[in-house]
Design an enzyme around this catalytic site. Structure first.
Site: not given
Length: 212
Positions: A11, A13, A103-104, A135, A160
Site C-alpha cells: 500500500d 498512503d 494504492t487507493s 479496498k 496500515d
C-alpha cells in the site's frame, strides 16, 4: 522472523508515505461544505478510494462531482508530505524481490505525493483507476500479483488500514500491518504487525521482521 514470499505488494498512503495533515485538512473542509459531520466522514476514510467513501454519504448522481471537489482540495498543496520511517531504505534495497504498489489514490495523487516524499516509482503500480472496486475488495492486490506473475498466496501485502488488511486477506496473501495510522488493536486481522518499515528488511526469499 522471516516471512517467505515470492513478491511484496505495498500500500502507499500510510504505509510508505505520510500525507495525514493534507488528507485531514481537505477531508474536513469537504465534509463541512457538503453538510456532513467531518469526524464521521474521516473516521472511515483512510485506506479507501475517495469515490467509494463519498458514495457512502451522497446520492449516486452527486458522487462524481463531489469526488472531484475533494480531489481538488487535496491537490492544493503537498506541504508536510514525507516518507514514513524505513520506507526509503527498504525500497532502495529490495534484494531482487519482486514488488508492486497498490494504492487507493488515483495516478495524479500518487505522482504528487510520491514525488514529494521521494518515493521511487515501482515496477508495477495499481491505482484507483485500474479497478472497478476499491479496498476492502481484493481486486487491486489480485491485479498486482497477476501482473507480477505471482500467485497471490505467495505474496506479502504491507498495509496500515483495516480496509487494506481486509483486501489483502481476501486476495489470499499474508498481511503485514504497520502501526503508522491506526491503533494496533484495529489491525488485529493482519497476520503480523510491526511498528513501521524500519523494522523490515528484504532478503531474496522474503521479508525479515524485527519484532519488538
Amino acid at each position: 522472523m522471516i516471512l517467505s514470499c515470492a513478491a511484496v505488494l505495498f500500500d502507499v498512503d500510510g504505509t510508505l508515505v505520510d500525507s495525514t495533515p493534507l488528507v485531514e485538512r481537505a477531508g474536513r473542509e469537504w465534509a463541512a461544505e457538503y453538510g456532513i459531520d467531518p469526524d464521521v466522514f474521516m473516521s472511515g476514510a483512510h485506506g479507501r478510494r475517495t469515490s467509494d467513501r463519498v458514495a457512502e454519504f451522497l446520492p449516486a448522481e452527486r458522487v462524481r462531482e463531489a469526488t472531484a471537489r475533494l480531489d481538488a482540495l487535496e491537490a492544493v498543496s503537498t506541504d508536510g508530505i514525507i516518507a514514513l520511517p524505513g520506507a526509503l531504505d527498504l525500497l532502495a534495497d529490495m534484494s531482487g524481490l519482486p514488488h508492486a504498489f497498490v494504492t487507493s489514490m488515483d495516478r495524479a495523487q500518487f505522482k504528487a505525493r510520491s514525488e514529494a516524499a521521494g518515493i521511487p516509482s515501482p515496477p508495477i503500480l495499481v491505482t484507483a483507476e485500474d479497478v472497478a472496486d476499491g479496498k476492502p475488495d481484493p481486486s487491486g492486490y489480485l491485479q498486482a500479483a497477476g501482473r507480477l506473475g505471482v500467485d497471490p498466496s505467495a505474496c506479502v501485502v504491507v498495509e496500515d488500514a483495516p480496509a487494506g488488511i481486509a483486501a489483502g486477506r481476501a486476495a489470499g496473501a499474508t498481511v503485514l500491518a504497520l502501526v503508522t495510522s491506526h491503533p494496533e488493536e484495529s489491525l488485529a486481522e493482519a497476520h503480523h504487525v510491526v511498528q513501521d518499515l524500519s523494522r523490515v528488511r528484504s532478503t531474496p526469499a522474503g521479508l525479515h521482521l524485527t519484532i519488538a
